[in-house]
Design a protein around this motif. Structure first.
Motif, PDB file in Angstrom:
ATOM      1  N   UNK A  83      12.446   0.166  -2.812  1.00 52.63           N
ATOM      2  CA  UNK A  83      12.767  -0.964  -1.943  1.00 52.63           C
ATOM      3  C   UNK A  83      12.608  -2.286  -2.694  1.00 52.63           C
ATOM      4  N   UNK A  84      11.498  -2.447  -3.387  1.00 53.56           N
ATOM      5  CA  UNK A  84      11.241  -3.685  -4.123  1.00 53.56           C
ATOM      6  C   UNK A  84      12.269  -3.877  -5.233  1.00 53.56           C
ATOM      7  N   UNK A  86      15.195  -3.058  -5.200  1.00 57.08           N
ATOM      8  CA  UNK A  86      16.481  -3.391  -4.591  1.00 57.08           C
ATOM      9  C   UNK A  86      16.449  -4.748  -3.898  1.00 57.08           C
ATOM     10  N   UNK A  87      15.337  -5.461  -4.030  1.00 52.89           N
ATOM     11  CA  UNK A  87      15.244  -6.806  -3.486  1.00 52.89           C
ATOM     12  C   UNK A  87      14.461  -6.962  -2.207  1.00 52.89           C
ATOM     13  N   UNK A  88      13.853  -5.904  -1.700  1.00 47.06           N
ATOM     14  CA  UNK A  88      13.069  -6.016  -0.469  1.00 47.06           C
ATOM     15  C   UNK A  88      11.833  -6.874  -0.707  1.00 47.06           C
ATOM     16  N   UNK A  89      11.527  -7.695   0.282  1.00 53.20           N
ATOM     17  CA  UNK A  89      10.323  -8.521   0.200  1.00 53.20           C
ATOM     18  C   UNK A  89       9.316  -8.168   1.294  1.00 53.20           C
ATOM     19  N   UNK A  90       9.712  -7.290   2.199  1.00 50.13           N
ATOM     20  CA  UNK A  90       8.823  -6.871   3.283  1.00 50.13           C
ATOM     21  C   UNK A  90       9.201  -5.462   3.733  1.00 50.13           C
ATOM     22  N   UNK A  91       8.218  -4.755   4.243  1.00 50.75           N
ATOM     23  CA  UNK A  91       8.422  -3.419   4.806  1.00 50.75           C
ATOM     24  C   UNK A  91       8.189  -3.522   6.304  1.00 50.75           C
ATOM     25  N   UNK A  92       9.163  -3.027   7.099  1.00 48.07           N
ATOM     26  CA  UNK A  92       9.022  -3.018   8.563  1.00 48.07           C
ATOM     27  C   UNK A  92       8.280  -1.780   9.047  1.00 48.07           C
ATOM     28  N   UNK A  93       8.550  -0.629   8.409  1.00 48.74           N
ATOM     29  CA  UNK A  93       7.919   0.622   8.818  1.00 48.74           C
ATOM     30  C   UNK A  93       8.058   1.633   7.688  1.00 48.74           C
ATOM     31  N   UNK A  94       7.204   2.639   7.728  1.00 47.54           N
ATOM     32  CA  UNK A  94       7.233   3.693   6.712  1.00 47.54           C
ATOM     33  C   UNK A  94       6.900   5.022   7.375  1.00 47.54           C
ATOM     34  N   UNK A  95       7.282   6.100   6.704  1.00 46.64           N
ATOM     35  CA  UNK A  95       6.935   7.448   7.168  1.00 46.64           C
ATOM     36  C   UNK A  95       6.639   8.319   5.961  1.00 46.64           C
ATOM     37  N   UNK A  96       5.686   9.207   6.136  1.00 46.85           N
ATOM     38  CA  UNK A  96       5.318  10.178   5.105  1.00 46.85           C
ATOM     39  C   UNK A  96       5.297  11.552   5.754  1.00 46.85           C
ATOM     40  N   UNK A  97       5.906  12.516   5.096  1.00 47.89           N
ATOM     41  CA  UNK A  97       5.834  13.909   5.543  1.00 47.89           C
ATOM     42  C   UNK A  97       4.945  14.632   4.549  1.00 47.89           C
ATOM     43  N   UNK A  98       3.894  15.243   5.060  1.00 52.38           N
ATOM     44  CA  UNK A  98       2.869  15.833   4.204  1.00 52.38           C
ATOM     45  C   UNK A  98       2.125  16.939   4.932  1.00 52.38           C
ATOM     46  N   UNK A  99       1.436  17.755   4.170  1.00 52.58           N
ATOM     47  CA  UNK A  99       0.533  18.745   4.740  1.00 52.58           C
ATOM     48  C   UNK A  99      -0.901  18.230   4.757  1.00 52.58           C
TER      49      UNK A  99
END
Length: 135
Positions: A83-84, A86-99
């Motif tokens: 994201x960074x 590619x020019x992103x300066x902020x994150x609105x939300x994130x998700x992680x799939x994990x055990x």
């Protein structure tokens, strides 16, 4: 002036995992899309984790855990880095799939570098929401 040799108590410790508080709230369609993207990134390469983030413009980026002799990056770190870059300066939300039962500290810290409060949804490999970390 803070001492640069001392950890900043306001930032997550990259070495410590973050507890995932259980939630029974349903995800929005956009946040559910992040879980789907994270799940597909993980499955595509058989990685330990998959992650996806949405930036301030609504663009999404996903990645999977990278573990090489010369480079180790968590899935969430990779998604944030993409994201960074590619020019992103902020994150609105994130998700992680994990055990795992907790969110890795390094990925948590990477998201917090761009947003102090973006929700980080943690889901099991079957896409069942385990909980959301919001701080």
């Amino acid at each position: 002036m803070p001492d640069p040799t001392q950890p900043d108590p306001s930032r997550p410790d990259p070495a410590a995992g973050a507890a995932v508080p259980a939630t029974d709230a349903a995800l929005s369609a956009e946040d559910n899309k992040l879980v789907i993207l994270a799940r597909s990134a993980r499955a595509r390469v058989g990685a330990v984790e998959g992650a996806a983030v949405r930036d301030q413009d609504g663009r999404t980026y996903n990645g999977a855990t990278v573990s090489l002799p010369s480079l180790s990056v968590t899935a969430l770190q990779l998604a944030v880095a993409l994201a960074v870059s590619s020019g992103a300066s902020a994150i609105e939300a994130a998700a992680v799939v994990t055990e795992a039962s907790e969110l890795d500290g390094a990925g948590h810290a990477a998201v917090r570098d761009l947003s102090a409060s973006a929700p980080i949804h943690v889901a099991a490999p079957d896409a069942t929401l385990l909980g959301t970390v919001s701080a």
